[in-house]
Design a protein around this motif. Sequence first.
Motif, PDB file in Angstrom:
ATOM      1  N   ALA A 140       0.847  -1.197   0.000  1.00 55.79           N
ATOM      2  CA  ALA A 140       0.000   0.000   0.000  1.00 55.79           C
ATOM      3  C   ALA A 140       0.876   1.237   0.000  1.00 55.79           C
ATOM      4  O   ALA A 140       1.963   1.247   0.592  1.00 55.79           O
ATOM      5  CB  ALA A 140      -0.928   0.009   1.212  1.00 55.79           C
ATOM      6  N   ILE A 141       0.396   2.285  -0.681  1.00 53.08           N
ATOM      7  CA  ILE A 141       1.069   3.582  -0.698  1.00 53.08           C
ATOM      8  C   ILE A 141       0.052   4.620  -0.233  1.00 53.08           C
ATOM      9  O   ILE A 141      -1.064   4.686  -0.764  1.00 53.08           O
ATOM     10  CB  ILE A 141       1.559   3.954  -2.108  1.00 53.08           C
ATOM     11  N   LEU A 142       0.416   5.410   0.747  1.00 50.01           N
ATOM     12  CA  LEU A 142      -0.439   6.481   1.241  1.00 50.01           C
ATOM     13  C   LEU A 142       0.211   7.804   0.869  1.00 50.01           C
ATOM     14  O   LEU A 142       1.258   8.167   1.409  1.00 50.01           O
ATOM     15  CB  LEU A 142      -0.623   6.379   2.753  1.00 50.01           C
ATOM     16  N   LEU A 143      -0.397   8.507  -0.074  1.00 48.86           N
ATOM     17  CA  LEU A 143       0.180   9.744  -0.604  1.00 48.86           C
ATOM     18  C   LEU A 143      -0.678  10.934  -0.214  1.00 48.86           C
ATOM     19  O   LEU A 143      -1.860  11.001  -0.557  1.00 48.86           O
ATOM     20  CB  LEU A 143       0.292   9.655  -2.130  1.00 48.86           C
ATOM     21  N   GLY A 144      -0.085  11.897   0.475  1.00 50.40           N
ATOM     22  CA  GLY A 144      -0.853  13.030   0.969  1.00 50.40           C
ATOM     23  C   GLY A 144      -1.643  12.628   2.204  1.00 50.40           C
ATOM     24  O   GLY A 144      -1.811  11.438   2.493  1.00 50.40           O
ATOM     25  N   LEU A 145      -2.132  13.598   2.955  1.00 47.55           N
ATOM     26  CA  LEU A 145      -2.874  13.307   4.171  1.00 47.55           C
ATOM     27  C   LEU A 145      -4.224  14.025   4.166  1.00 47.55           C
ATOM     28  O   LEU A 145      -4.359  15.122   3.615  1.00 47.55           O
ATOM     29  CB  LEU A 145      -2.069  13.717   5.401  1.00 47.55           C
ATOM     30  N   PRO A 146      -5.232  13.412   4.807  1.00 47.96           N
ATOM     31  CA  PRO A 146      -6.606  13.948   4.764  1.00 47.96           C
ATOM     32  C   PRO A 146      -6.856  15.038   5.800  1.00 47.96           C
ATOM     33  O   PRO A 146      -7.587  14.836   6.780  1.00 47.96           O
ATOM     34  CB  PRO A 146      -7.458  12.711   5.031  1.00 47.96           C
ATOM     35  N   TYR A 147      -6.269  16.211   5.583  1.00 46.74           N
ATOM     36  CA  TYR A 147      -6.572  17.350   6.452  1.00 46.74           C
ATOM     37  C   TYR A 147      -8.039  17.741   6.262  1.00 46.74           C
ATOM     38  O   TYR A 147      -8.578  17.647   5.158  1.00 46.74           O
ATOM     39  CB  TYR A 147      -5.695  18.548   6.104  1.00 46.74           C
ATOM     40  N   LEU A 148      -8.661  18.192   7.336  1.00 48.18           N
ATOM     41  CA  LEU A 148     -10.042  18.669   7.266  1.00 48.18           C
ATOM     42  C   LEU A 148     -10.079  20.153   7.597  1.00 48.18           C
ATOM     43  O   LEU A 148      -9.195  20.668   8.289  1.00 48.18           O
ATOM     44  CB  LEU A 148     -10.919  17.892   8.255  1.00 48.18           C
ATOM     45  N   PRO A 149     -11.096  20.871   7.123  1.00 50.29           N
ATOM     46  CA  PRO A 149     -11.185  22.298   7.458  1.00 50.29           C
ATOM     47  C   PRO A 149     -11.376  22.510   8.955  1.00 50.29           C
ATOM     48  O   PRO A 149     -11.886  21.625   9.660  1.00 50.29           O
ATOM     49  CB  PRO A 149     -12.422  22.762   6.662  1.00 50.29           C
TER      50      PRO A 149
ATOM     51  N   ASN B  84      -0.799 -13.154  13.478  1.00 45.77           N
ATOM     52  CA  ASN B  84       0.031 -12.590  12.414  1.00 45.77           C
ATOM     53  C   ASN B  84      -0.734 -12.484  11.097  1.00 45.77           C
ATOM     54  O   ASN B  84      -1.730 -13.178  10.878  1.00 45.77           O
ATOM     55  CB  ASN B  84       1.275 -13.466  12.190  1.00 45.77           C
ATOM     56  N   CYS B  85      -0.206 -11.639  10.215  1.00 44.46           N
ATOM     57  CA  CYS B  85      -0.689 -11.559   8.841  1.00 44.46           C
ATOM     58  C   CYS B  85       0.456 -11.968   7.918  1.00 44.46           C
ATOM     59  O   CYS B  85       1.599 -12.122   8.362  1.00 44.46           O
ATOM     60  CB  CYS B  85      -1.145 -10.144   8.497  1.00 44.46           C
ATOM     61  N   ALA B  86       0.164 -12.148   6.631  1.00 44.04           N
ATOM     62  CA  ALA B  86       1.226 -12.394   5.654  1.00 44.04           C
ATOM     63  C   ALA B  86       2.053 -11.116   5.499  1.00 44.04           C
ATOM     64  O   ALA B  86       1.564 -10.009   5.769  1.00 44.04           O
ATOM     65  CB  ALA B  86       0.615 -12.811   4.322  1.00 44.04           C
ATOM     66  N   PRO B  87       3.317 -11.207   5.078  1.00 45.47           N
ATOM     67  CA  PRO B  87       4.168 -10.011   4.946  1.00 45.47           C
ATOM     68  C   PRO B  87       3.589  -8.978   3.984  1.00 45.47           C
ATOM     69  O   PRO B  87       3.097  -9.327   2.902  1.00 45.47           O
ATOM     70  CB  PRO B  87       5.481 -10.577   4.404  1.00 45.47           C
ATOM     71  N   VAL B  88       3.624  -7.711   4.401  1.00 37.90           N
ATOM     72  CA  VAL B  88       3.177  -6.605   3.550  1.00 37.90           C
ATOM     73  C   VAL B  88       4.124  -5.421   3.736  1.00 37.90           C
ATOM     74  O   VAL B  88       4.825  -5.314   4.754  1.00 37.90           O
ATOM     75  CB  VAL B  88       1.731  -6.152   3.871  1.00 37.90           C
ATOM     76  N   ASP B  89       4.131  -4.536   2.735  1.00 43.58           N
ATOM     77  CA  ASP B  89       4.892  -3.292   2.807  1.00 43.58           C
ATOM     78  C   ASP B  89       3.945  -2.118   2.625  1.00 43.58           C
ATOM     79  O   ASP B  89       3.097  -2.130   1.720  1.00 43.58           O
ATOM     80  CB  ASP B  89       5.962  -3.251   1.718  1.00 43.58           C
ATOM     81  N   VAL B  90       4.105  -1.120   3.482  1.00 40.12           N
ATOM     82  CA  VAL B  90       3.296   0.104   3.384  1.00 40.12           C
ATOM     83  C   VAL B  90       4.252   1.288   3.293  1.00 40.12           C
ATOM     84  O   VAL B  90       5.200   1.396   4.079  1.00 40.12           O
ATOM     85  CB  VAL B  90       2.372   0.275   4.606  1.00 40.12           C
ATOM     86  N   PHE B  91       4.016   2.174   2.320  1.00 41.36           N
ATOM     87  CA  PHE B  91       4.841   3.363   2.119  1.00 41.36           C
ATOM     88  C   PHE B  91       4.002   4.599   2.426  1.00 41.36           C
ATOM     89  O   PHE B  91       2.893   4.761   1.904  1.00 41.36           O
ATOM     90  CB  PHE B  91       5.348   3.413   0.671  1.00 41.36           C
TER      91      PHE B  91
END
Length: 671
Positions: free
Chosen positions: A475-484, A547-554
């Motif tokens: 998974a890639i998380l790009l940018g963040l969900p700022y709220l007003p 446990n879960c199977a191996p994953v990578d998160v960026f």
Amino acid sequence: MQQDERDAPGDKAKTGRQNPAPISPIRFAEAMRRHWEGLENSSSDKLMQQWREMGNAFSRAVLIGAGKRFDGQEHGQWQVLQPPTGTGKTQGACVYASLVAKQNRHLRPDFDETGILIVSPFVADTEAIADAINRLAGFECALARHSGKRASRKEMAQRDVLVITHKAYISALEDDVLERGEDRLDHFLQWRCGPRLLTIIDESLSELVKSYSATAEDFRFVAGMIDRDLESRFPWAANRVRGDAHTVSEIEILLSERNPEEIKRTAGIWTGASDDDLAWHANRSEFLGLRRDLAQRKHDQAVLGYEDNTARRTIAARVDRTLATMEAMRAGGGYRSGTAGKFTIHTSKLLIPDHLAGPVILDATAEQDPVWGLLGRHVNVSSRVEGVRTYRNVTLHVARAANVGQDSMRQNADTRLSRLVEALNSTLEDRRVFLCLHKGIEAKALSYETTFAEFSVDHWGHINGRNDWRDFDAAILLGLPYLPKTWAFDLIMATRPFRQGNTSIFDGDDEQRRHLCRTLQTCHMATSIVQAMNRIRCRKVIDGQGNCAPVDVFIILPSNNLGDDLLSRIKQEMPGIKTVQWDFSLDGEELEIGKAHYAEPVYRYMESSGPGETDLRDLVKELGLSKGAKKDLQADLRDTNSALTRALEKLGVRYHSAGRGARARSYLRKF
């Protein structure tokens, strides 16, 4: 499968006497173990403990719904459980409901049958849950009711279990809280044996705080639509609309004088305890009649002088939003943001009726959700069972950058997306990759060519609770969900209503108020991040240790204290997670990256666009299509049988071209 038709309610249902027989938590946990292992999952002592607590919460809610009192728990108090993702919370709701339905068929005469309402985020989930309950019970005892599958009140009342969407439930709560005279909540909660004693809500209800807003110009616009016909049929309501518009104009005059004390004094307006409250309640039906009438009018002809369906819907939405804001302010007060010439009236409402028996909410990220922390006596958040899950097979790659909000991501999308794809094409080659980012750049992200085995993109606010990516390993998380900032104000206002003589969010120390708002924003952001991370296969437990199977998160976190706070909260929510530094620079030179086929980016672009026309030149520029790709796209759009054209047709999008030579124009129109 046999449908179980039952007789009408007996004497006990008519008299309202409730003597239910809730399922034993031990029996439920054992049934869950058998079901869980039958799905080829691993169980454990910790899971059994969690399932017993879940069963206890369900059975306790049944008894409270029947009128039984427990020490330290109020009748309307909502129970919030926080089983970690991948530990069977939705399956648990299905198993408990099936056990209740089967038990209803074999109760002794001195016990009442128990009805259940299950509330799920998505339409597809309601069908899956109802099917699972019917399969487990062995007969048709559950019914899914949603926008694509209407059911009469009689049909809903016949089933032991009714499954509806979050949207339907919230809409019914809103009607009840604002006393609109609708009885949709009763339609859901009443069945052939009286009230449904147990409501299970799968995933957090972020919409429990309903926000309303309208600009000063909106108020004047709606007041200007009150003609003689409306004035004669709805005299009190018409006068009220004009009066509110006049009040807004007076505030605007005060703001233009730039008097600091006046500006602060007018921050909180309409206290919700005004002298005309009795008149408002007495004339509520008239106001709703005015609102319904205006919603049905052909505003395009009145405002523009000609027919335009898109404009008609836009104007109708503006009118209805403004009237809804006026209505909600009468129930709970309001405040304004902005200054003279450009300010907005805001209000919010907590959609928890006082008379409602408390539901049980299954929310994996409850500890980070700011709503529960502000609701005080309304909710009871149960402690999490420790050791159910471990995330030691999850590697979180963390980079840092400045300006990762929506506006900056949109302005720098070409540069940042090209650098991201270039950096990860080699790292994640042949991997199944999920990318979560802001809605405005989804289509652009899909326009790049990648080396991934599968690439799926979705946006913040549209992923919570979904299972679409449960088999993805990155998974890639790009940018963040700022709220007003108004989001935090609305949250505080709904949970701590402003009343005459009481303190409000506009009183006291400014720094204290800013700190509270920052904390709420951080909690919300952490909740969103953890939800996004747990959309991929780390949500699935593969052994008895959790446990879960191996994953990578960026992920790219802010290069300040907020980034440190968010990382700490991620570790708290996902114990055992490994974090490593990701040597990646989000900003720099834009890189040349190959382009993917245009079909999916074009479809996603039009899917996220509103009604109206989209010039083909603007679309081509946004997606960075070459001249050759543009030519192929136009040929595709002219072909009424092409896969892209048929897909766009389902969205209500059609291709049009007009003129020749230099005056030629091609566009897509969404209805």
